[in-house]
Design a protein around this motif. Structure first.
Motif, PDB file in Angstrom:
ATOM      1  N   HIS A   1       0.835  -1.199   0.000  1.00 21.09           N
ATOM      2  CA  HIS A   1       0.000   0.000   0.000  1.00 21.09           C
ATOM      3  C   HIS A   1       0.877   1.259   0.000  1.00 21.09           C
ATOM      4  O   HIS A   1       1.876   1.334   0.720  1.00 21.09           O
ATOM      5  CB  HIS A   1      -0.904   0.045   1.228  1.00 21.09           C
ATOM      6  N   LYS A   2       0.473   2.240  -0.803  1.00 21.77           N
ATOM      7  CA  LYS A   2       1.058   3.577  -0.712  1.00 21.77           C
ATOM      8  C   LYS A   2       0.305   4.305   0.396  1.00 21.77           C
ATOM      9  O   LYS A   2      -0.930   4.350   0.379  1.00 21.77           O
ATOM     10  CB  LYS A   2       0.904   4.339  -2.027  1.00 21.77           C
TER      11      LYS A   2
ATOM     12  N   LEU B   1      -3.433   5.538   0.346  1.00 21.04           N
ATOM     13  CA  LEU B   1      -3.712   6.092  -0.982  1.00 21.04           C
ATOM     14  C   LEU B   1      -4.196   5.025  -1.950  1.00 21.04           C
ATOM     15  O   LEU B   1      -4.994   5.299  -2.847  1.00 21.04           O
ATOM     16  CB  LEU B   1      -2.453   6.774  -1.539  1.00 21.04           C
ATOM     17  N   GLY B   2      -3.741   3.811  -1.767  1.00 22.85           N
ATOM     18  CA  GLY B   2      -4.093   2.710  -2.661  1.00 22.85           C
ATOM     19  C   GLY B   2      -2.904   1.801  -2.831  1.00 22.85           C
ATOM     20  O   GLY B   2      -1.830   2.042  -2.272  1.00 22.85           O
ATOM     21  N   HIS B   3      -3.083   0.741  -3.618  1.00 28.41           N
ATOM     22  CA  HIS B   3      -1.970  -0.182  -3.834  1.00 28.41           C
ATOM     23  C   HIS B   3      -1.001   0.411  -4.839  1.00 28.41           C
ATOM     24  O   HIS B   3      -1.391   1.147  -5.755  1.00 28.41           O
ATOM     25  CB  HIS B   3      -2.465  -1.544  -4.332  1.00 28.41           C
TER      26      HIS B   3
ATOM     27  N   ASP C   1      -2.009   0.216  -8.477  1.00 23.03           N
ATOM     28  CA  ASP C   1      -3.288   0.770  -8.939  1.00 23.03           C
ATOM     29  C   ASP C   1      -3.042   1.969  -9.856  1.00 23.03           C
ATOM     30  O   ASP C   1      -2.157   2.796  -9.574  1.00 23.03           O
ATOM     31  CB  ASP C   1      -4.146   1.210  -7.750  1.00 23.03           C
TER      32      ASP C   1
ATOM     33  N   SER D   1       0.709   9.803  -5.193  1.00 20.88           N
ATOM     34  CA  SER D   1       1.739   9.750  -4.152  1.00 20.88           C
ATOM     35  C   SER D   1       2.642  10.980  -4.218  1.00 20.88           C
ATOM     36  O   SER D   1       3.036  11.535  -3.185  1.00 20.88           O
ATOM     37  CB  SER D   1       2.586   8.480  -4.304  1.00 20.88           C
TER      38      SER D   1
ATOM     39  N   ILE E   1      -2.129   5.907  -8.746  1.00 20.04           N
ATOM     40  CA  ILE E   1      -1.607   6.006  -7.375  1.00 20.04           C
ATOM     41  C   ILE E   1      -0.184   6.562  -7.377  1.00 20.04           C
ATOM     42  O   ILE E   1       0.222   7.269  -6.448  1.00 20.04           O
ATOM     43  CB  ILE E   1      -1.654   4.635  -6.669  1.00 20.04           C
ATOM     44  N   ASP E   2       0.577   6.286  -8.440  1.00 24.58           N
ATOM     45  CA  ASP E   2       1.957   6.779  -8.495  1.00 24.58           C
ATOM     46  C   ASP E   2       2.003   8.307  -8.472  1.00 24.58           C
ATOM     47  O   ASP E   2       2.747   8.913  -7.702  1.00 24.58           O
ATOM     48  CB  ASP E   2       2.694   6.223  -9.722  1.00 24.58           C
TER      49      ASP E   2
END
Length: 718
Positions: A182-183, A207-209, A212, A219, A215-216
């Motif tokens: 996970h982030k 934030l999500g995996h 996903d 982040s 999400i990058d």
């Protein structure tokens, strides 16, 4: 030396020494002087040294660069800590030309960005100065973004920022239900130390995996604390702003709606904040640069204004824009949309046939754009002479040709005074619907993009000079002269290629830099010398004092042309309008003199934050893009040389590292003076600007790095 049974006496002597150092009359002195003061005979001085070493190790005493002893605060200087993935760091101190190296065991738990007090333990000589952190004054990272890893009964977060070398320990019950991969956003509760204790925190948001879509980049948004949603007060204020210009708003404005007007922007642009009018006159040209009158809608001290200053600038990431102003303004009433009446602040310039502004007027206006043009379409007219495009825009072809004619004159005039043009390509990254990069290419600069730049530069200079001589409080865009030492190093380096950089009285004029770049154009060393010249320059910033713009060779420069996306432009629009309306009395002058220094510092810092976030996003997407090419070969150019290897830039603007360990045909030494690696036995060299063919060997999403090796058996070095 004291024996173990003397431990109690050892501690007593430590207390005696500390009491001495704490005496207000104590003056820092060397060990020998201290021994004389304490009446310690020569044969006992080793014992004194043992006590002093223990106090130094505990950080209770400090040693100056001249070998004098005192309390740590006595010799302390303050600066900003920059971390390194391997645990050590550097401290930048204002007023010092070079930073101070801090070994990993002397950081006192300081993290990247922290404000720290340090003591220099080894003065600068053949190597850079070395010191230790004695106190962290201000922590820069209350929260961090990273990847969560779960273990038995606890977990830890690996920070995304590689410059933060320590993982964050997450105790049981503080993980908010996160799982490995996970982030997360983690709030730091304890910052740890340099004796092995890790920082400790609690997860505040998942934030999500890591895999996903989106999400990058999310982040990065969180890591740089970029604001996303607008506050409720801002949205409430938006309801009071009309969707179209009201008739009463046109009163006392110069009506320019009858003049042929165009905007020229990229295909995807939605916030159109500048429009152009141009007519030929008997003795030259009449150029109008019309800028959206954002300050008419964003009043001082309102929620919109507070939020705009908090953001400072719009941030352009690969898959999203984080705007300074809400879309209702940036894409609506403040955007100079085709066929719509719009309020503007216009700079109307009379220009002679040599490119001199011989007269100008800054006025509140109302305009109506006749055609929304793109750079591609205008370039197809003025460069390619594409018959179909010329037929489609036949009513405007004459105007575009006139624009190119004037832009060429303006550019030549800037060039003749010494304006420097670094034409390094920016990246254009194209993503699919899942946010994965499918193409990366250089962003194309053409004749149309350049002519708009030329007109905006002229308007910025004209406005800056006008209000400088009016002696009113103002914000300028300044670019200081390069550091003398850096320019001397550049001059020494280019002598190897037969070039000279003239520096009378130790100062370089921008024209000398421009002459150098002109001479190296289309030569094998062009990329090398251009990059080194750019690295020798300082960073432009916002200031309240006008010190000129070195890179543009301009005595007066400001940012006037983008109030939709830059707060300094919005701020000076307010000042200009108060001048035009006669409202800039002593009270208002005092008000602006009070607030502008802080606005200058804050917006300069926010601009750097935006630039860093954009660079990080691009690096991340480039790594994702290159994963599909592992094992494949590409032609590139060496863009950087260090003692750990060299960087290679591909035509797509992707950059990767050839680590020195991958150069297995010889042992290579780094020649810092000439920016090259030299084989000890073969004398083969890898130097800045050298063409080379490389193979992609690895991509690290976490570190955002790409690894290359010299390709195959091709002899790429000489």
């Amino acid at each position: 030396m004291f024996e173990p049974e003397d431990a109690e006496e050892f501690e007593r002597r430590k207390r005696v020494l500390l009491d001495l150092m704490n005496d207000k009359n104590y003056v820092p002195m060397k060990v020998k002087e201290l021994a004389i003061l304490l009446d310690i005979p020569k044969e006992k001085r080793r014992e004194l040294k043992a006590v002093l070493d223990a106090l130094l190790k505990d950080g209770k005493l400090s040693l100056s660069s001249k070998g004098k002893l005192g309390k740590p605060e006595t010799f302390a200087i303050t600066g900003t800590f920059s971390g390194h993935p391997k645990g050590f760091g550097f401290v930048t101190v204002e007023g010092r030309d070079s930073d101070v190296f801090i070994p990993g065991d002397k950081t006192r738990g300081a993290m990247h960005g922290d404000r720290v007090q340090i003591v220099i333990e080894e003065a600068e000589g053949s190597r850079r100065a070395e010191g230790c952190v004695i106190r962290v004054l201000e922590h820069a990272n209350e929260s961090l973004v990273g990847t969560y890893e779960k273990s038995k009964g606890f977990g830890f977060v690996i920070p995304d920022n590689q410059k933060i070398s320590k993982d964050i320990f997450i105790p049981q019950g503080s993980d908010a239900g996160a799982v490995t991969g996970h982030k997360v956003v983690v709030k730091i509760k304890e910052f740890g130390d340099d004796k092995g204790k890790k920082p400790e925190g609690v997860i505040t948001e998942i934030l999500g995996h890591i895999n996903d879509p989106g999400i990058d980049i999310l982040s990065i948004v969180r890591a740089y604390d970029l604001p996303e949603e607008f506050p409720e007060q801002v949205m409430e204020q938006l309801k009071t702003i009309p969707d179209e210009v009201m008739p009463e708003e046109l009163l006392a404005r110069k009506d320019l709606r009858a003049i042929k007007t165009v905007t020229i922007d990229g295909e995807e642009a939605k916030d159109l904040d500048d429009a152009i009018t141009l007519v030929k006159k008997e003795n030259g040209y009449e150029l109008g640069v019309h800028i959206a009158d954002v300050s008419h809608y964003v009043k001082e001290h309102t929620p919109l204004d507070t939020e705009a200053l908090k953001r400072g600038t719009s941030v352009y990431l690969t898959d999203r824009v984080i705007p300074m102003l809400p879309h209702k303004l940036s894409n609506g009433i403040c955007s100079l949309n085709q066929g719509e009446d719009r309020l503007a602040l216009s700079c109307l310039m009379e220009i002679d046939d040599k490119g001199m502004v011989v007269g100008h007027e800054v006025a509140e206006t109302v305009i109506r754009v006749d055609r929304r043009m793109t750079y591609t379409a205008v370039n197809a007219v003025i460069t390619d002479r594409n018959p179909e495009v010329m037929e489609e825009y036949r009513e405007f072809v004459g105007m575009f040709d006139l624009m190119k004619e004037l832009a060429d004159i303006l550019r030549n005039r800037r060039h003749s005074r010494g304006s420097i043009d670094f034409d390094f390509p920016e990246s254009k990254i194209i993503l699919d619907e899942k946010g994965h990069p499918v193409e990366i290419k250089p962003y194309e600069r053409n004749a149309a993009t350049r002519l708009i730049e030329d007109f905006m530069l002229l308007a910025n200079e004209t406005v800056a000079e006008d209000y400088f001589w009016q002696e009113v409080p103002f914000l300028y865009r300044t670019h200081d002269k390069p550091d003398e030492e850096k320019m001397k190093k550049l001059g020494t380096f280019i002598n190897n290629f037969g070039y000279i950089l003239r520096m009378p009285n130790g100062e370089v004029h921008p024209k000398e830099v421009q002459k150098l770049l002109d001479k190296v154009e289309n030569t094998p060393e062009e990329a090398l010398i251009s990059r080194l010249t750019l690295r020798s320059m300082k960073q432009a910033k916002y200031t309240t004092l006008n010190s000129g713009h070195f890179g543009l060779a301009a005595k007066y420069y400001t940012h006037f042309t983008s109030p939709i996306r830059r707060y300094p432009d919005l701020q000076i629009h307010r000042i200009i309008k108060e001048c035009l309306c006669g409202k800039l009395d002593d009270r208002r002058v005092s008000h602006f003199e009070k607030i502008l220094p802080e606005v200058a510092v804050k917006t300069s810092a926010l601009e750097r934050r935006a630039d860093e976030a954009e660079r990080e996003t691009d690096k991340m997407k480039k790594v994702q893009y290159m994963e599909q090419f592992i094992g494949q070969e590409f032609d590139g150019v060496i863009s950087g040389v260090t003692n750990w290897g060299f960087y290679v830039e591909l035509p797509s603007t992707v950059e990767g590292l050839v680590h020195i360990n991958e150069l297995r045909d010889d042992y290579y030494l780094f020649d810092e003076l000439h920016y090259e690696l030299i084989g000890e036995m073969t004398r083969k060299t890898y130097k800045l600007g050298q063409p080379i063919r490389v193979q992609v060997t690895g991509c690290d999403r976490f570190a955002k790095t790409i690894d290359f090796i010299p390709a195959g058996n091709v002899n790429t070095a000489r």
